[in-house]
Structure formats: structure tokens, C-alpha cells
Design an enzyme around this catalytic site. Structure first.
Site, mmCIF file in Angstrom:
data_model
loop_
_atom_site.group_PDB
_atom_site.id
_atom_site.type_symbol
_atom_site.label_atom_id
_atom_site.label_comp_id
_atom_site.label_asym_id
_atom_site.label_seq_id
_atom_site.Cartn_x
_atom_site.Cartn_y
_atom_site.Cartn_z
ATOM 1 C CD GLU A 97 -9.702 3.315 6.704
ATOM 2 O OE1 GLU A 97 -9.222 4.000 5.790
ATOM 3 O OE2 GLU A 97 -10.899 2.995 6.763
ATOM 4 N N GLY A 125 -0.552 4.564 0.457
ATOM 5 C CA GLY A 125 -1.278 5.736 0.926
ATOM 6 C C GLY A 125 -0.419 6.532 1.890
ATOM 7 C CG HIS A 180 -18.931 11.712 6.531
ATOM 8 N ND1 HIS A 180 -19.713 12.768 6.138
ATOM 9 C CD2 HIS A 180 -17.762 12.238 6.956
ATOM 10 C CE1 HIS A 180 -19.026 13.878 6.316
ATOM 11 N NE2 HIS A 180 -17.841 13.593 6.807
ATOM 12 C CB SER A 212 -16.553 19.280 3.258
ATOM 13 O OG SER A 212 -16.169 19.792 4.506
ATOM 14 C CB ALA A 226 -0.043 4.421 6.678
ATOM 15 N NE ARG A 275 -11.064 8.569 10.618
ATOM 16 C CZ ARG A 275 -11.389 9.695 9.977
ATOM 17 N NH1 ARG A 275 -10.909 10.865 10.392
ATOM 18 N NH2 ARG A 275 -12.200 9.666 8.950
ATOM 19 N N GLY A 286 0.830 -1.207 0.000
ATOM 20 C CA GLY A 286 0.000 0.000 0.000
ATOM 21 C C GLY A 286 0.859 1.249 0.000
ATOM 22 C CG LEU A 309 -5.710 13.220 6.366
ATOM 23 C CD1 LEU A 309 -5.724 14.609 5.732
ATOM 24 C CD2 LEU A 309 -5.578 12.175 5.277
ATOM 25 N NE ARG A 325 -16.991 13.172 10.524
ATOM 26 C CZ ARG A 325 -15.813 12.921 9.983
ATOM 27 N NH1 ARG A 325 -15.310 11.711 10.032
ATOM 28 N NH2 ARG A 325 -15.132 13.869 9.395
#
Lengths: 243, 211, 641
Positions: free
Chosen positions: C432, C49, C273, C291, C51, C442, C47, C448, C337
Site C-alpha cells: 500500500e 505486513g 468504505h 464486511s 508486502a 481499488r 514494515g 492482499l 463503494r
């Protein structure tokens, strides 16, 4: 709505390839372009056919993975839009839609609409970075940056590396992509130490990859989903000539 | 491309200024032509300056063409497989797409132009004729196909400059986002002035204003 | 599916002592690798991303011999790129009372007291270094006229600690990591393999020693060996088919590792979300997040009357139900959320939802436009409005937006200790993909932060402690061959079924089932139903799936089928975890466990633990509990009334 698709099919990189006609029916105007292809692919799989291979990932216009030339225009005719964000309501019922991969020698076709864009990675490898190993950075507030510079750098940095600029350029040039990175880093104080060497190395690598030269046609910025401005190329030329 | 183009544009400006002398009459024009050949005398022999200019021009034209050919070849190498669908231009400005064939038309025109008015081998007044006579006889009303060719070529030249002038600034890194509009206006203005200036002479002769 | 309860799980790497000294202590105690030896040590990173990209780049900088894989055509595409909002950091540049301790406190509380204190404290400590690193790389964060970095408050935080780059913070941070990675690729310290998918983990002599990957262009099955393996393959939200994840996001890497012995922690913790663009039809392939900042000025409502199908503009104010403002007068439209999401679901369940299928609520800017003027609203939200218009074809200036909750992030993941090492020695899990820092929920702008903290700062230190004892020598050929044969066998099996339904159609059905039974609200009944239905559907899948094409070519149908197969197994574990956790906490809401106001009700006495599941081929998984102790934050029940 019903559409006739003419799609480029090419089994392998060495295959000659050809345009194949498909009829798709009951397309909802609310579908995205890729969802329309999904529906066609589901049908092809069930018919035992090879589904049309195309690159895509985030489907929200930011990863830069999708891209096809639709009716002769990279990402389709809607401005500032990636293929995944293009919706079928912009097409007429009964229309014929031509779908082709990005065409450029440095972007060889892998299969159908999938092309190899690793040339872009190599351009970044040549110098599209600031050399700062993890843990060695000074405090973020150590160097103030003028807001205008930060904003302009951001505008250039929004490039998603999709390659539409190359696909649209009559010369097959990668100038907009390369210039976006040179401009982004060149506008920030953090990018100054390597500014000259970066411009030189990246432009040389771009030429080495076999991209064409820029004749300032502006086709690139016109199809760019992020609207990267043409003056980044002037900036690149400036930095390159200086280097 | 940009540097040689700039040289050629500067030359064109000087060229059009000279051309317009024809409206002051035959004597003024012939004197001007004479002066061109003798400028710099007696410090240097006759035709020195003119020859220098001609050499610079020739080199510029050749380099300009060489760049164009190189760019075109790179472009076709960069896209060996063409699109099946007709490409629709998304950028504004048609002029940009006339650069290559327009350049060829302009080249053919220059060859004719040299044969016609410099060496006068295809001019009715012949090599012995005075510059003013070459012009007047060359563009005489009955020679309208020649005049038409000039008009077409000069329109191509205008389109060429319209893109070429601002493009040179961009290539040399002298443009930025804010200067695009003024630069493009300058490019259009300059092209118009040059084209109209150049056209005024053959057209004036063809319709008999200048005899 | 049954499970048994095994031995408690203890994090042996967590240092003792005052919480603010623990990371320093661990760093000092960690063994160092002789620089001359680093080149001989091979590390695989899956991966690219935030991380994985930052980890591969940093390990390369340190001198290790790194091999990195991603399934996309270039490392820059990883889905971290889609994060919009921002990144938290305890810089306290505003002087508004932020501190490492406050970020730590907020994160533990936001996670509903289901995260480890030591890990979260370290995350808060490291957060400041991330901003320094990113700025030095040239990440163009938003700035003020004085040239200093701008910050905003995000997700209901009381301090302004979120750094951002317009609505594209994830993109800019990922490009920073990507550029650092490309620099190492050019330097020869990282070998990058794009369009490669990890299909199994090689475990030999009890250690993670490599991976089996498939070259997605040629179909070739390759074996790559190393001294340590790092998984940074992201979350598993796509188990729901529709989520805000990228289409390619999948669980295969972590699920395969789980089957090889890595415990899976808290799989049921999923974050929903509240402000996504609703589903428009059966063909829908993904959901797009808008957003959360929209809720600052938009008002959420549905018609008061069931089945009221008048256009929004024709419904007078007294026939509208601004339900968030009605139920939560103190926080109104800005409730967290999970609360906003559940409230939307409730009104839609009552039959008052709007738009296709009744699965949507209005987010109305009429009043904001009236109050601030259209220009001001455009200034603030112009790009979001444009995105909405592009997708739905509706103009949010003249008619309210329709929104609906969507799966967004998964807090669960492979269990890791303080060193980010899983229960398989030599297998590290970051970002993640692990479960470590967010507890049951979270906070906004923390994903991030965690990805980069793990990749740039934590893992490069802790992995050294493991590698200092290496190189680990030859890898047992038997283990490698066994993994490779398993992978080939699975591919052959998928291709041989030749049934009548596509993998996508099964995935869609599984996703719907998970959304209905293991989504925003879970009950014992719904979960039992899911646990009954999933094995049936999986059995049908294996008998009736149709995968066209061959194994040795670019075959996207095959790629998908393999991922869906793993999602089935994961879905079952998620439901089991959700069923066993009879409390509500964070993103896990059990209808049976709520207070009088309908708020999530924790059961700290019985559930203050991490549920780590161990795979067993027969007899169901084994549950290991890692007890959670809170010495620095007092456990409390949250309330937003």
C-alpha cells in the site's frame, strides 16, 4: 459514569512497580476500554505526567497486540473479547477496576502494562511454519484437503498470539498458543513432512522459554478471544509423544 | 502425572472391589485378605505378588508426587509476580483448583491409612488383629474423628479424580473435542463410584451396620 | 501552497511489446546476483505486513542479508491482519470465464483508468502464484466438500475469483508470511527488530543507503546501513485520524523518504468504505469496518422526513427512503463503494442521518430475516452481527444496524517504476505504500493480492537487478550524521514545546478538517479552505503541543507527536493534489466534475496521468506527470444506473 482505576505502573523493566489509583469521570458507556484509557492519558499528558503505556494497534480484535488483566481476568470478564473490543457499558458506575499487565516470567514487563512477548516469536521460529520458499509451490489444487480438516485447521489458526492464555493459566503455561499452531499445520497435508519435528521443536522451545506446564485447567481457552479449543493441546501432546 | 495417575486409579478400582467383601461377613473378608498374601503360590513364594504391587504403587506415588512438585515449581517460576486482583476462575469446574492441596491431604491420608490398617500401629486392634477386627474397631462409633478424616480425605480424592481422570486422557493425547463430554462423565462417574464404595465401609461401621 | 510543473516522468523500466510478455521479458533482462555475493548484500525492509513480511522472507530465502523493522511488538501484528474479505486471483477454478486478462481488465476499469496497464497485467499474472504459495504454506482457505478451494464473487465482480478464509483472510495470509519470515529469522538470514520506528532515510551519493530508526523501548536512535532499502510501511489513511487503519499506521516512513527525494504519486486518491460502524462520540479512536457482504441482504435507508427521531421500528415503510434502491434501481444496495459512500453522505448532509450526530444510515435486515429466517441470516452474518452488537450494544436482529462510510485505503503512495523502485535509486516501495496498481480506486480483495505479489514475486526479482551492481561500498558518514542529527533535532523540538494541547487533539482536528474538506467529496472551495487552515494548525501544533516524558524511554506520547507532525505535511500535499486534479475519478470526487446523474466525470484529455510530486524545501512541490496510455483496455465512463 465515574470509575476508580487501580493501574500497575512500572517505569522500566527493573523498576519495582506499584499500583496507582486514578479517578476517571464522565466515562461514556459507549467507550471502549482503551478509549477510556486514552481519555485518562490525554489528561495525564496535559498534567505533565507520564501517560499509562499499553500496547494496542488494530483496535478491532484481530492484531493481538492489546491485553491487560482487568479485575483479575485476562481481557476482562466478557467472553471471547479482546481488551480493545471490551466496552464500558459492561462496568458499573462507581466501580473500582484493577488493571495489571500479563504476568509471566517469559513475558517481562517493559513498561506499565506493556510486556515483551517475543518468546512467542521464538516458539514459532522453532518450527511453526511449512518450509516452502516462494515460487516453489505446486498448483493449489494439486492436493485436495478435506473440508472438515480445513475448517478445524482454520479454527486453530485463528490464534492472534495475544498471550491471554499464558496470563490466565495458573501455571503460566503457553500450551494453548503452541498447540494452536501445531494443530493448524498438523491437520493439513502441507504440514505433514515436518509434523513430528515441528511438535518436538516447538514444545521444547516453549519449555526453554520458562513457561509452566499444562495441568489442563482450561483457564486458557476460557479467556481466549478466539476460543481456541482445548483439544488442540491434546493434539499437541499426541504429536509430541509420537515424536 | 498421567501415567502414574492411571496406575493408581487402576489400583483404587481393585482396592474398592476388595473392600466391599466386608459386606459378605468377617470370614469372607479375612479369607480375601489371606488370599492377597498368598496369591500366585505355589509358583512363587508368599507375598510375591503383593510385594510387586506394593513396589509399583510406591514408585507410582513417588513419581506422581515428583511430577506434581516439578509442575508446581515450574508454575511458580513462570509467574514470579502474582496478580494483585483476586483471580477469578473462568473455566468451569472447581475440582481442578483442588489438585495441589487436595494431593497433600490425600498424601497425609495415605500415611495415616497405612499406619492405621496396614501396619495397624495406630489401630486399636493392633498388629496382631485380624483385618476384619482392625476395620471394625478402627471405625467404631466412638472413633468418629478418624472416620470424619477418612470422609474428608475421600471427598478430596473424589475431586482429585474428577479432574485427574479426564486430564490424563488429555495429557496423553487420547482426548479430542468430541470425547470431552463422555470423558468428563466417566471421570465424574468413576470418582463417585470409588468414593461411595470406599466410604461405604467406614460409614457402615460407624453407624453400626457392620459390627 | 503553490506548485510548479516539472519535466514529465517516464518509467524507464517498463518493457515494450505485447503486454502478456512484458513481465517475462523484464525477468529475463534483469541482472542476476551471483549466489556467493548475496550474503554480502544488505537489504533493509521497513514494515512486516503482507508486502514487507513476504519480501523480507523471500529475500532471506534467496540468500540476501536482510534487516527488517516493525513498530509493533512482533511482525505478526501488521494491519494486513485485519483484512476480512478475501484475495483475488485469476485461477479460473470455477470455469466461469475468468482469466488473467479479465482480472487485468477489471482492475484497470475499477481503478477508473488511472493505473498503469503493464503493472496491472503483471499483478493479474502473478495472482495465481500467490494462491499456490499460500496453500503450500498451510493457509487454511475455505474449501468445498470435494476438498478443492472455494471462491466467491466479491465487490460486484462478475466472476467468482475471490479466495477467502472465513472473514479473516488477511490474518491467515499474514500469518503465512509471518511464519515464512520467522523461519528465515531462525535461519539467520533476517535480523528482526521489533518496536523500532523508521524516522529517516539515509541517502548518500544519490542512493538510498540506510535508515535512522528509534528503538521505541529505550529511545535509542540507531543507524542501519544497507545496499538497498525497501519501504513496506502501508498506507496513510490515518491522516483522517478516524479510519479503519490500526492506531499505529502512519506516514512517517514514506513521508521522510519523500522529503529525501522520492516522489509522492496521487496522494489524493483515498478509498472510503461505505459499511463501517458510525462514530459514537468525541472520544472515538478508530472506526471498524463491517464486511461489504452485508449489503447483499441488508437494505439501506434513512427516514424520509428530516429530523425524524422515532426509533427505526416505529417508522412505517412509506416514511422510509430506501435511497440506493430509489436512485440506482439496477444495482440497488450493491452499487460500488464510492457511490454507496457518497449517497450516504448526501442524505446525512440533508439532515436525514440517524444515530448520534446524524452521521449514519440504517442497514436493515428486517426483510432478509422475514424472507430467509433468522437462522439463515445468523448462519451468513452471525459473526458480523456479534461484532456490531459488541461495539454498539445494539442488537441488529431486532433493530437495523447503523453504518457510515470511513476511510479505508489509500491508493496513492510513493511513485515507483515497473521495478517498484522509487525516484531514489536503491529505494524500493511495495504494498500500500506505493501507488502502483490500483489507479484511482481499488477493487475489493485486491489489496492482499498486490501486497503479496510485490513481496513474494515482483520485488525479489527486480531488486536483484539493482543489487547485481552492488555492494555499493562505504556510506558517506556525512550523510548518515546529517540524517541522525535531523532526527534527534526533531525529537528534541517536539519535547521542548511544552504547550497546552496533546498531539492527539491536534490529530483529531486535522482529521476532521481533512474529512470535511478533502474527504468523500471535494470542491475547489473546500480544498482552498483546507490549504489555508492546515498550515495555521501546523504552526499552532509546533508552538503549543504538549509531549510529556523523555526521549530516552518508551514514550508513546512522543511517538504519536512525531507521526502527527508528518501527517500535517502530507495532508497539505493531499489537498494540493486534490485541488489540481479538477476531474473526478475513482476515490477522488470533485463536486465540480460530475455528470447529470451525479456520477464522477473523468477528464481524460487533461488528467490521464499519474501526478508525481517532488518535494522542495522552498517554493512548494514540483509536479511531474507520467502519462498513462491504454492500448489494451478502452477507456470508458462507468455507469451504475
Amino acid at each position: 459514569m465515574n470509575l476508580t482505576l487501580k493501574v500497575w505502573r512500572q517505569k522500566t523493566p527493573d523498576d519495582k512497580g506499584r499500583m496507582v489509583k486514578y479517578l476517571v469521570q464522565d466515562v461514556s458507556p459507549d467507550m471502549s476500554f482503551l478509549e477510556m484509557l486514552d481519555v485518562l492519558n490525554e489528561r495525564l499528558i496535559l498534567e505533565g505526567d507520564d501517560p499509562i503505556a499499553f500496547d494496542h494497534d488494530c483496535r478491532e480484535g484481530i492484531c493481538g497486540m492489546c491485553g491487560m488483566v482487568i479485575n483479575g481476568v485476562a481481557h476482562g470478564e466478557q467472553r471471547a473479547t479482546t481488551t480493545c473490543q471490551l466496552h464500558m457499558r459492561h462496568f458499573e458506575d462507581g466501580a473500582t477496576v484493577t488493571i495489571e499487565p500479563w504476568r509471566a516470567a517469559p513475558f517481562p514487563v517493559v513498561k506499565d502494562l506493556v510486556v515483551d512477548r517475543s518468546a512467542f516469536d521464538r516458539i514459532i521460529q522453532a518450527g511453526g511454519f511449512v518450509s516452502v520458499p516462494a515460487g516453489s509451490a505446486p498448483d493449489a489444487h494439486a492436493v485436495p484437503v478435506k473440508k472438515d480438516d480445513a475448517d478445524a485447521a482454520f479454527d486453530a489458526a485463528t490464534c492472534i498470539g495475544c498471550g491471554a492464555c499464558v496470563a490466565a493459566c495458573p501455571n503460566g503455561s503457553a500450551s494453548l498458543f503452541t498447540a494452536a499452531k501445531i494443530t493448524h499445520l498438523g491437520l493439513l497435508p502441507q504440514g505433514q513432512p515436518e509434523r513430528d519435528s515441528r511438535a518436538k521443536a516447538m514444545v521444547d522451545q516453549m519449555d526453554l522459554e520458562g513457561f509452566g506446564g499444562c495441568t489442563n485447567t482450561g483457564e486458557c481457552t476460557a479467556v481466549c478471544p478466539k476460543g481456541i479449543p482445548l483439544d488442540t493441546i491434546a493434539q499437541m501432546n499426541r504429536d509430541y509423544l509420537k515424536a | 502425572m498421567a501415567v502414574t495417575g492411571a496406575v493408581l486409579v487402576l489400583y483404587l478400582v481393585a482396592h474398592v472391589v476388595g473392600n466391599l467383601k466386608i459386606f459378605y461377613g468377617a470370614e469372607a473378608f479375612n479369607d480375601y485378605a489371606h488370599w492377597l498374601r498368598h496369591v500366585g503360590e505355589p509358583a512363587v513364594p508368599a507375598r510375591t505378588v503383593l510385594t510387586l504391587v506394593e513396589v509399583v504403587l510406591a514408585v507410582s506415588v513417588i513419581l506422581h508426587m515428583w511430577s506434581a512438585v516439578t509442575l508446581t515449581r515450574r508454575a511458580s517460576k513462570a509467574r514470579p509476580v502474582k496478580y494483585a486482583a483476586r483471580r477469578k476462575t473462568q473455566a468451569s469446574g472447581y475440582a481442578v483448583h483442588t489438585m495441589r492441596y487436595g494431593g497433600v491431604v490425600i498424601l497425609l491420608f495415605i500415611i495415616w491409612h497405612l499406619l492405621d490398617l496396614t501396619f495397624a500401629t495406630v489401630n486399636p486392634a493392633g498388629p496382631a488383629g485380624l483385618p476384619y477386627d482392625r476395620l471394625v474397631q478402627g471405625f467404631a462409633p466412638e472413633r468418629w474423628p478418624v472416620t470424619l478424616f477418612y470422609v474428608v480425605a475421600l471427598v478430596m480424592l473424589g475431586l482429585h479424580l474428577r479432574h485427574g481422570v479426564w486430564s490424563a486422557f488429555q495429557t496423553l493425547g487420547l482426548a479430542n473435542g468430541r470425547s470431552y463430554r463422555p470423558l468428563k462423565i466417566v471421570a465424574v462417574g468413576l470418582s463417585l463410584v470409588l468414593v461411595l464404595g470406599f466410604l461405604s465401609v467406614p460409614v457402615a461401621i460407624a453407624i453400626g451396620v457392620i459390627k | 501552497m503553490n506548485f510548479t510543473v516539472g519535466e514529465p516522468l517516464i518509467d524507464t523500466k517498463a518493457p515494450e511489446g505485447p503486454i502478456e510478455d512484458r513481465w517475462d521479458k523484464r525477468r529475463f533482462a534483469a541482472k542476476l546476483v551471483n549466489p556467493a555475493n548475496k550474503r554480502k548484500l544488505n537489504v533493509i525492509v521497513i514494515g512486516t505486513g503482507l508486502a514487507g513480511g513476504s519480501a523480507a522472507a523471500t529475500l532471506g530465502e534467496l540468500g540476501y542479508n536482510v534487516t527488517s523493522f516493525c513498530y509493533q511488538d512482533t511482525p505478526r501484528r501488521a494491519h494486513s491482519i485485519a483484512a476480512q474479505g478475501g484475495i483475488n486471483a485469476a485461477k479460473n477454478y470455477r470455469g466461469d470465464g475468468d482469466s488473467v486478462h479479465r482480472l487485468f481488465y477489471d482492475t484497470v476499469k475499477g481503478g477508473d483508468f488511472r493505473a498503469r496497464e503493464s503493472n496491472v497485467y503483471r499483478l493479474a499474472q502473478v495472482s495465481a502464484n500467490i494462491i499456490d504459495q499460500a496453500v503450500a504454506q498451510g493457509v487454511p482457505f475455505a474449501r468445498e466438500y470435494g476438498g478443492l478451494l472455494d471462491t466467491r464473487s466479491f465487490g460486484g465482480a462478475q466472476v467468482s475469483r475471490t479466495f477467502y478464509a472465513r472473514g479473516q483472510t488477511g490474518q491467515q495470509l499474514l500469518l503465512g508470511a509471518y511464519q515464512a519470515l520467522e523461519r528465515q529469522i531462525a535461519a539467520g538470514t533476517v535480523a528482526m527488530h521489533t518496536r523500532h520506528e523508521m524516522l529517516d532515510l539515509i541517502v548518500a551519493d544519490g542512493r538510498a543507503r540506510g535508515v535512522i530508526v528509534r528503538d521505541m523501548v529505550t529511545g535509542e536512535i540507531e543507524r542501519h546501513l544497507a545496499d538497498a532499502v525497501v519501504l513496506a510501511s502501508g498506507g496513510y489513511g490515518n491522516v483522517f485520524f478516524l479510519s479503519t487503519n490500526a492506531k499505529g499506521c502512519n506516514t512517517t516512513a514514506i513521508w521522510r523518504a519523500h522529503r529525501r527525494g522520492a516522489m509522492f504519486a496521487n496522494p489524493c486518491y483515498t478509498q472510503i468504505h461505505p459499511t463501517c460502524i458510525p462514530v459514537s462520540g468525541e472520544y472515538q479512536s478508530k472506526l471498524t469496518l463491517m464486511s461489504e457482504s452485508l449489503r447483499n441482504d441488508g437494505r439501506v435507508w434513512v427516514p424520509l422526513r428530516k429530523g425524524d427521531d422515532r426509533p427505526a421500528g416505529d417508522i412505517p415503510d412509506d416514511e422510509r427512503d430506501y435511497y440506493l434502491e430509489r436512485i440506482y434501481p439496477a444495482f440497488g444496495n450493491l452499487v460500488p463503494r464510492d457511490i454507496a459512500s457518497r449517497a450516504a453522505k448526501n442524505v446525512c448532509d440533508e439532515g436525514r442521518g440517524v444515530g448520534p450526530g446524524g452521521l449514519g444510515v440504517y442497514l436493515d435486515f428486517r426483510d432478509a430475516i422475514g424472507r430467509l429466517g433468522r437462522d439463515a441470516v445468523e448462519q451468513k452474518y452471525g459473526n458480523l452481527f456479534e461484532m456490531y452488537e459488541r461495539i454498539t450494544g445494539e442488537d441488529p436482529y431486532s433493530q437495523p444496524m447503523r453504518i457510515y462510510p470511513a476511510v479505508h485505503y489509500t491508493m496513492g503512495g510513493l511513485w515507483v517504476d515497473y521495478d517498484l523502485q522509487s525516484t531514489i535509486p536503491g529505494l524500493f516501495v511495495i504494498g500500500e505504500a506505493n501507488f502502483s496498481d490500483h489507479g484511482a480506486n481499488r477493487l475489493g480483495a485486491s489489496a492482499l493480492m498486490q501486497g503479496l505479489a510485490d513481496g513474494y514475486f515482483v520485488l525479489p526479482t527486480t531488486i536483484g537487478d539493482y543489487l547485481a551492481d552492488g555492494p555499493y561500498g562505504e556510506v558517506d558518514e556525512g550523510a548518515v550524521a546529517e540524517a541522525e542529527i535531523a532526527v534527534r533535532g526533531r525529537i528534541a523540538r517536539l519535547l521542548s514545546v511544552n504547550g497546552t494541547r496533546t498531539a492527539d487533539s491536534y490529530h483529531r482536528e486535522l482529521g476532521k478538517l481533512m474529512w470535511d474538506y478533502c474527504g468523500m467529496e471535494r470542491t475547489e472551495e473546500s480544498l482552498r479552505k483546507a490549504l489555508e487552515r492546515i498550515p495555521e494548525l501546523r504552526a499552532e501544533f509546533w508552538q503549543n503541543v504538549k509531549v510529556s516524558g523523555e526521549a530516552d524511554e518508551l514514550n508513546q506520547a512522543l511517538e504519536r507527536a512525531g507521526r502527527v507532525a508528518d501527517f500535517f505535511d502530507l495532508a497539505e500535499l493531499m489537498c494540493l493534489d486534490a485541488l489540481h486534479r479538477t476531474e473526478s475519478c475513482g476515490g477522488h470526487f470533485r463536486a465540480e466534475s460530475q455528470d447529470a446523474d451525479g456520477e464522477a466525470l473523468r477528464d481524460d484529455e487533461n488528467f490521464a496521468y499519474v501526478a508525481a510530486w517532488q518535494f522542495q524545501p522552498e517554493g512548494g512541490p514540483v509536479l511531474h506527470k507520467e502519462k498513462l496510455d491504454y492500448d489494451y483496455v478502452k477507456m470508458s465512463q462507468r455507469s451504475y444506473k
